[in-house]
Design a protein around this motif. Sequence first.
Motif, short mmCIF file in Angstrom:
data_model
loop_
_atom_site.label_atom_id
_atom_site.label_comp_id
_atom_site.label_asym_id
_atom_site.label_seq_id
_atom_site.Cartn_x
_atom_site.Cartn_y
_atom_site.Cartn_z
N GLY A 46 -70.14 -47.28 -38.81
CA GLY A 46 -69.87 -48.10 -37.74
C GLY A 46 -68.40 -47.40 -37.28
O GLY A 46 -67.82 -47.84 -36.25
N LEU A 90 -66.99 -44.51 -36.98
CA LEU A 90 -66.88 -43.70 -35.84
C LEU A 90 -67.36 -43.90 -34.54
O LEU A 90 -66.65 -43.43 -33.54
CB LEU A 90 -67.88 -42.29 -36.31
N SER A 91 -68.06 -44.86 -34.31
CA SER A 91 -68.72 -45.32 -32.92
C SER A 91 -67.67 -46.06 -32.53
O SER A 91 -67.65 -46.08 -31.04
CB SER A 91 -69.64 -46.00 -33.16
N TYR A 92 -66.50 -46.39 -32.97
CA TYR A 92 -65.17 -47.00 -32.05
C TYR A 92 -64.16 -46.29 -32.11
O TYR A 92 -63.05 -46.63 -31.34
CB TYR A 92 -65.08 -48.58 -32.75
N TYR A 117 -61.55 -49.99 -36.52
CA TYR A 117 -62.81 -50.91 -36.66
C TYR A 117 -62.43 -52.21 -36.92
O TYR A 117 -63.14 -53.16 -36.46
CB TYR A 117 -63.58 -50.26 -37.82
N THR A 128 -69.33 -56.60 -34.56
CA THR A 128 -68.67 -56.26 -35.41
C THR A 128 -67.57 -57.10 -36.58
O THR A 128 -67.74 -56.86 -37.56
CB THR A 128 -67.25 -55.15 -34.80
#
Length: 757
Positions: A516, A518-520, A525, A533
Amino acid sequence: HGSSGAEGFVRFLEGYYIVLITKRRKMADIGGHSIYKIEDTSMIYIPNDSVRVTHPDEARYVRIFQNVDLSSNFYFSYSYDLSHSLQYNLTLLQRPYELWSSPTSSAEEEVQKQSKHDSFDIFEDEGLPTQVVYGLQSEPYYKYVWNGKLLERVKDIVHRDWLMYIIHGFCGQSKLLIYGRPVHITLIARRSSKFAGTRFLKRGANCEGDVANEVETEQIVNDASVMSLTAGSYSSYVQVRGSVPLYWSQDISTMMPKPPIRLDQADPYAHVAALHFDQMLQRFGSPIIILNLVKKREKRKHERILSEELYPAVINLNQFLPPENCIEYLAWDMARYTKSKLCNVLDRLSMIAENVTGVLRTNCVDCLDRTNTAQFMVGKCALAYQLYALGMIDKPKLQFDTDCVRLFEELYEDHGDTLSLQYGGSQLVHRVKTYRKIAPWTQHSKDIMQTLSRYYSNAFSDADRQDAINLFLQVYQPSESRPHLWELPTDFYLHQRNTMALPLDRRSYTMWWSAGVLSYLPVPYDEVSCEDTMKKVKVRRANRFEESIDIYTEFFKPYELTSFDDTFCIAMTNSAREFMPKTVGVDPSPFTVRKPEETGKSVLGSKSSKEETLLQRKTAASAPPPPSEEAISSTSEDDSEDDRDDDASVSQRSTPIKLLTESGESTRTQEIQQQSVKEPYGLNLAEFPAAKDLLIYEREPVSCFPEDSIYSLSPPQVDRDSREEFESSVLTGRGQVRALCREDMLMYREYVKNRYM
């Protein structure tokens, strides 16, 4: 000062003790939230003595535990989460409403509650002005909490107000006055409680990616004329220091100043570095920038070993990250350039600071002297942008020898000395002034003493300090079935817990980050305001509407007898009071470059220089110098310093004049008097003052009363408008309102429009 709360519960071989904070001192204020330093604690045995089963080693454990001096740079706050950054805490105020709603309340009610509780109005309550600020409390970031283990068993049982999560490091706040407008500069340093210890005993990283001497330093700049987190203007910048994230150590058994650096374990896939930078990506987002200050060229290979291992590790990790989120690596041999005349060290650091954005992670070998100067230069650059963003200066540039930078440098030196004492056992050896090449010759002898102090501490007292830290952080927990703390040959396995168990889920060498993250990116994060999240991170949030502070009562303390000298506002470093020249006609701007002799402080500008100045004055008072021009000019310079009210300085000022009078040099005396009067008042004393000087003495009458004495006075004449205004106020007080005129109506409409529309 006052009783504060429970710091934790600890058990050795008998029953539990409760550790209570009994004295505190206010160190800073952030938007109405007070930050306190622990001044004293008390350790109370809970079970009654009648049921106490004594153990012969209990007293020894208590002594070791108490070796951690809790009155030395431990901080807490009742309503502000010190383990998180200001940016994180402010995102709590901006969370979607549903995150705060209870199952029984509707969304509309929650919005009303949100608007109600986010207002920071002053309102009347039983006749007293009150300003309410609501607490920013969430589950703390335990990496920077030092009593997390001591509160672990009770945190879900007792009320939240009893739990005082404390951080270790440094907290300081200074006031910058910009033409009378107050700006607070706050420095908060959080020392990591993971892999914590002293120099040489804790080096590199452990198997979980926690590094030695890891400190997160946050500088907060805010307009202090508004005491509110929602209505005020705030700027925050964070940078990190920490040991090189590799398996390495130094053997101190040979008793030498620079023990050889050795790599303890091969790590071809940079597994430890991956764990460390994964933590940083979660907390800070990207880009992460490494500033590596270790030496590149050495006759005998020493520091270079670390660079030769760290650089390939970063290259290895970056090949799996998206290009825009890669870790940036910047290496610069600061020690080499300091000795040579190739360039100005601080100018080069200033260029580096201008070109880095994001979170900067600085390291040398110890993360002490070189690191502190580099962090100061980056902080100075960031401070310029912070003041520019707040509209305080017209371009983001700050120069040395200004009141503003002097104040900031003193704050950073205190910060550096404190962190250096905690890890290295002495104050900083090389300071900003050392690298500016303006340190006085007396500084070199001090540097030698600091080096010896650091060496002595590392050789003789650090092992005891390490035991105390291990016991306080509950890295080691005593029990009958295991060897005593003092019997362990090493604490390696206490800090490398994963080495004692088989890994059940070995992390991928290519996808080395947590799910999770990398996606933000580039957003951290931990700060993503997304309900999904928040559930993944398992953050248990307290209801902030229950936490509130009355700023008026907290700040002015009407319920207790206080000492004026101990009041926080007086104790705070103030740029106008302590750095601005005391002479007339000087530009009061804190951004004006001043010569050393013009400043309110001495050239050194440190606490030690104050003591030296005091000693010099006392020496001069007992044995006055010959009445030469140089002596007189130095005396007038001493007068401008802030320790001007001591007896020594008075006697020094008066001595030369007295000597000259006795020798009959009346003309010379007159010249000295003229010079001493000219400096502060801007005029000369003469037998017959000049016409322009006489104008200065012409003043309005002291009082507007024709007759004014301690026995009688005649009332002043009051004009008609003033009398009508007074009568109107009296009528209003009696409940009789006079008819509103047109101006009143317009004023009221304007007020309503500005207030509510």
